[in-house]
Design a protein around this motif. Sequence first.
Motif, PDB file in Angstrom:
ATOM      1  N   MET A   1      14.707   9.198 -18.051  1.00  0.00           N
ATOM      2  CA  MET A   1      14.724   8.976 -16.470  1.00  0.00           C
ATOM      3  C   MET A   1      15.167   7.634 -15.889  1.00  0.00           C
ATOM      4  SD  MET A   1      10.890   9.585 -14.887  1.00  0.00           S
ATOM      5  CE  MET A   1      10.192  10.736 -16.147  1.00  0.00           C
ATOM      6  N   ASN A   2      15.651   7.559 -14.694  1.00  0.00           N
ATOM      7  CA  ASN A   2      16.252   6.243 -14.188  1.00  0.00           C
ATOM      8  C   ASN A   2      14.906   5.435 -14.022  1.00  0.00           C
ATOM      9  OD1 ASN A   2      16.730   4.267 -12.043  1.00  0.00           O
ATOM     10  ND2 ASN A   2      18.917   5.202 -12.416  1.00  0.00           N
ATOM     11  N   ALA A   3      14.987   4.469 -14.927  1.00  0.00           N
ATOM     12  CA  ALA A   3      13.789   3.304 -14.649  1.00  0.00           C
ATOM     13  C   ALA A   3      13.460   2.836 -13.317  1.00  0.00           C
ATOM     14  CB  ALA A   3      13.894   1.993 -15.586  1.00  0.00           C
ATOM     15  N   ASP A   4      14.574   2.499 -12.364  1.00  0.00           N
ATOM     16  CA  ASP A   4      14.308   1.940 -11.052  1.00  0.00           C
ATOM     17  C   ASP A   4      13.750   2.919 -10.416  1.00  0.00           C
ATOM     18  OD1 ASP A   4      15.481  -0.450 -11.848  1.00  0.00           O
ATOM     19  OD2 ASP A   4      17.344   0.020 -11.276  1.00  0.00           O
ATOM     20  N   ARG A   5      14.178   4.276 -10.530  1.00  0.00           N
ATOM     21  CA  ARG A   5      13.460   5.415  -9.826  1.00  0.00           C
ATOM     22  C   ARG A   5      12.035   5.716 -10.021  1.00  0.00           C
ATOM     23  NH1 ARG A   5      15.354   6.862  -5.588  1.00  0.00           N
ATOM     24  NH2 ARG A   5      13.276   6.735  -5.045  1.00  0.00           N
ATOM     25  N   TRP A   6      11.662   5.730 -11.352  1.00  0.00           N
ATOM     26  CA  TRP A   6      10.465   6.062 -11.586  1.00  0.00           C
ATOM     27  C   TRP A   6       9.479   5.147 -11.001  1.00  0.00           C
ATOM     28  CZ3 TRP A   6       7.386   3.417 -14.699  1.00  0.00           C
ATOM     29  CH2 TRP A   6       7.824   2.845 -15.784  1.00  0.00           C
ATOM     30  N   LEU A   7       9.927   3.788 -11.326  1.00  0.00           N
ATOM     31  CA  LEU A   7       9.209   2.697 -10.852  1.00  0.00           C
ATOM     32  C   LEU A   7       8.823   2.700  -9.358  1.00  0.00           C
ATOM     33  CD1 LEU A   7      10.069  -0.388 -13.088  1.00  0.00           C
ATOM     34  CD2 LEU A   7       7.764   0.711 -12.737  1.00  0.00           C
ATOM     35  N   ALA A   8      10.161   3.020  -8.637  1.00  0.00           N
ATOM     36  CA  ALA A   8       9.825   2.812  -7.003  1.00  0.00           C
ATOM     37  C   ALA A   8       9.086   4.050  -6.749  1.00  0.00           C
ATOM     38  CB  ALA A   8      11.444   3.025  -6.701  1.00  0.00           C
ATOM     39  N   ASP A   9       9.201   5.037  -7.254  1.00  0.00           N
ATOM     40  CA  ASP A   9       8.414   6.344  -6.820  1.00  0.00           C
ATOM     41  C   ASP A   9       6.924   6.144  -7.189  1.00  0.00           C
ATOM     42  OD1 ASP A   9      10.510   7.684  -6.179  1.00  0.00           O
ATOM     43  OD2 ASP A   9      10.761   8.883  -7.895  1.00  0.00           O
ATOM     44  N   THR A  10       6.712   5.382  -8.236  1.00  0.00           N
ATOM     45  CA  THR A  10       5.145   5.135  -8.629  1.00  0.00           C
ATOM     46  C   THR A  10       4.685   3.996  -7.813  1.00  0.00           C
ATOM     47  OG1 THR A  10       5.688   5.623 -10.691  1.00  0.00           O
ATOM     48  CG2 THR A  10       3.473   4.670 -10.410  1.00  0.00           C
ATOM     49  N   ARG A  11       5.561   3.082  -7.453  1.00  0.00           N
ATOM     50  CA  ARG A  11       5.184   2.007  -6.635  1.00  0.00           C
ATOM     51  C   ARG A  11       4.415   2.886  -4.995  1.00  0.00           C
ATOM     52  NH1 ARG A  11       9.228  -1.005  -6.846  1.00  0.00           N
ATOM     53  NH2 ARG A  11       8.696  -2.085  -8.374  1.00  0.00           N
ATOM     54  N   THR A  12       5.424   3.422  -4.549  1.00  0.00           N
ATOM     55  CA  THR A  12       5.497   4.022  -3.139  1.00  0.00           C
ATOM     56  C   THR A  12       4.357   4.915  -3.135  1.00  0.00           C
ATOM     57  OG1 THR A  12       7.920   4.016  -2.980  1.00  0.00           O
ATOM     58  CG2 THR A  12       6.531   5.475  -1.340  1.00  0.00           C
ATOM     59  N   SER A  13       4.230   5.717  -3.955  1.00  0.00           N
ATOM     60  CA  SER A  13       2.886   6.744  -4.261  1.00  0.00           C
ATOM     61  C   SER A  13       1.769   5.920  -4.210  1.00  0.00           C
ATOM     62  CB  SER A  13       3.067   7.590  -5.564  1.00  0.00           C
ATOM     63  OG  SER A  13       4.213   8.384  -5.610  1.00  0.00           O
ATOM     64  N   TYR A  14       1.583   4.856  -5.109  1.00  0.00           N
ATOM     65  CA  TYR A  14       0.285   4.167  -4.845  1.00  0.00           C
ATOM     66  C   TYR A  14       0.115   3.235  -3.617  1.00  0.00           C
ATOM     67  CZ  TYR A  14      -1.544   6.225  -8.973  1.00  0.00           C
ATOM     68  OH  TYR A  14      -2.058   7.286  -9.942  1.00  0.00           O
ATOM     69  N   ASP A  15       1.241   2.786  -3.250  1.00  0.00           N
ATOM     70  CA  ASP A  15       0.922   2.030  -1.721  1.00  0.00           C
ATOM     71  C   ASP A  15       0.459   3.186  -0.914  1.00  0.00           C
ATOM     72  OD1 ASP A  15       1.945  -0.218  -2.666  1.00  0.00           O
ATOM     73  OD2 ASP A  15       3.976   0.136  -1.498  1.00  0.00           O
ATOM     74  N   THR A  16       0.955   4.210  -0.970  1.00  0.00           N
ATOM     75  CA  THR A  16       0.394   5.449   0.139  1.00  0.00           C
ATOM     76  C   THR A  16      -0.990   5.643  -0.078  1.00  0.00           C
ATOM     77  OG1 THR A  16       2.656   6.544   0.043  1.00  0.00           O
ATOM     78  CG2 THR A  16       1.039   7.737   1.016  1.00  0.00           C
ATOM     79  N   VAL A  17      -1.386   5.747  -1.443  1.00  0.00           N
ATOM     80  CA  VAL A  17      -2.913   6.165  -1.705  1.00  0.00           C
ATOM     81  C   VAL A  17      -4.016   5.133  -1.732  1.00  0.00           C
ATOM     82  CG1 VAL A  17      -1.896   8.440  -2.662  1.00  0.00           C
ATOM     83  CG2 VAL A  17      -2.788   6.588  -3.891  1.00  0.00           C
ATOM     84  N   ALA A  18      -3.574   3.858  -1.706  1.00  0.00           N
ATOM     85  CA  ALA A  18      -4.361   2.744  -2.077  1.00  0.00           C
ATOM     86  C   ALA A  18      -5.441   2.842  -1.695  1.00  0.00           C
ATOM     87  CB  ALA A  18      -3.486   1.592  -1.978  1.00  0.00           C
ATOM     88  N   VAL A  19      -5.718   3.023  -0.194  1.00  0.00           N
ATOM     89  CA  VAL A  19      -6.843   2.795   0.356  1.00  0.00           C
ATOM     90  C   VAL A  19      -7.816   3.923   0.204  1.00  0.00           C
ATOM     91  CG1 VAL A  19      -7.991   2.863   2.978  1.00  0.00           C
ATOM     92  CG2 VAL A  19      -5.809   1.205   2.440  1.00  0.00           C
ATOM     93  N   SER A  20      -7.376   5.247   0.089  1.00  0.00           N
ATOM     94  CA  SER A  20      -8.381   6.334  -0.292  1.00  0.00           C
ATOM     95  C   SER A  20      -8.647   6.222  -1.623  1.00  0.00           C
ATOM     96  CB  SER A  20      -7.277   7.646   0.051  1.00  0.00           C
ATOM     97  OG  SER A  20      -6.827   7.818   1.193  1.00  0.00           O
ATOM     98  N   TYR A  21      -7.715   5.712  -2.594  1.00  0.00           N
ATOM     99  CA  TYR A  21      -7.921   5.784  -3.800  1.00  0.00           C
ATOM    100  C   TYR A  21      -9.256   4.960  -4.207  1.00  0.00           C
ATOM    101  CZ  TYR A  21      -7.550   5.046  -9.118  1.00  0.00           C
ATOM    102  OH  TYR A  21      -7.772   4.957 -10.433  1.00  0.00           O
TER     103      TYR A  21
END
Length: 214
Positions: free
Chosen positions: A1-21
């Motif tokens: 798995m491309n390191a930049d890709r999964w890190l970027a996807d994880t970051r964006t995912s948790y940016d999106t859910v942070a307030v609800s989480y």
Amino acid sequence: MNADRWLADTRTSYDTVAVSYADQIREALAGAPYLRAALALFADLVHTAGGGPVADVGCGPGHVTAHLHELGVDAFGIDLSSVMIDVARRDHPHLRFEVGSMTDLDLADASVVGLLAIWSLIHVPDEAVPTVFDHFRRVLRPGGPLLLGFHVGDESRLKTQGYGGHPMNVHVHRRQPDQVAAWLRDAGFTVEARMLIDPDESVPGAVLFARRQS
Ligand SMILES: C[S@@+](CC[C@H](N)C(=O)[O-])C[C@H]1O[C@@H](n2cnc3c(N)ncnc32)[C@H](O)[C@@H]1O
């Protein structure tokens, strides 16, 4: 798995859910007696090791960081998601939180007496775990305690939404405690204790205590 890709996807995912989480898990520790007991034991190990800064890596909104602080631990939080860090700072303005990745920890060698990563290593693919554990070892003082929490199993799955139906694109990796313990030993840790939470559920939680070898 491309390191930049999964890190970027994880970051964006948790940016999106942070307030609800944060809204969903704010009181979670109150209903988690075994995790609270593990954190109390970890706090005790930190005090016995002489006290000092403790890094909560993948801290999310900082509720565990704050709980440790209430136990007298000088804890600070690090998270990949800048929105999570904004929420953590908002909810716990008296504590220190920084944006950063466990794959490239921006901490000096032997600068923390303890380190924990609760339900955050679950997003790191197998091939990156040894690098993460090398960083954990590097930043910990010799003899410093480490606490890991992760989901037990053999599968990885792609989580496409969560925490109120928000879109996510993040892999969740379940692991066997024996495998995680083997990676820790390879990185220079002694594994001292393990605990299974909800062993009768389909996805138990594992809590593992280790210590940086001298
Ligand atoms: C399921 S949440 C757990 C948060 C918190 N530890 C808790 O117990 O609620 C996973 C967190 O790990 C963070 N995370 C994922 N990969 C990370 C990485 N490479 N470095 C630092 N944090 C990461 C995410 O941004 C997210 O806040």
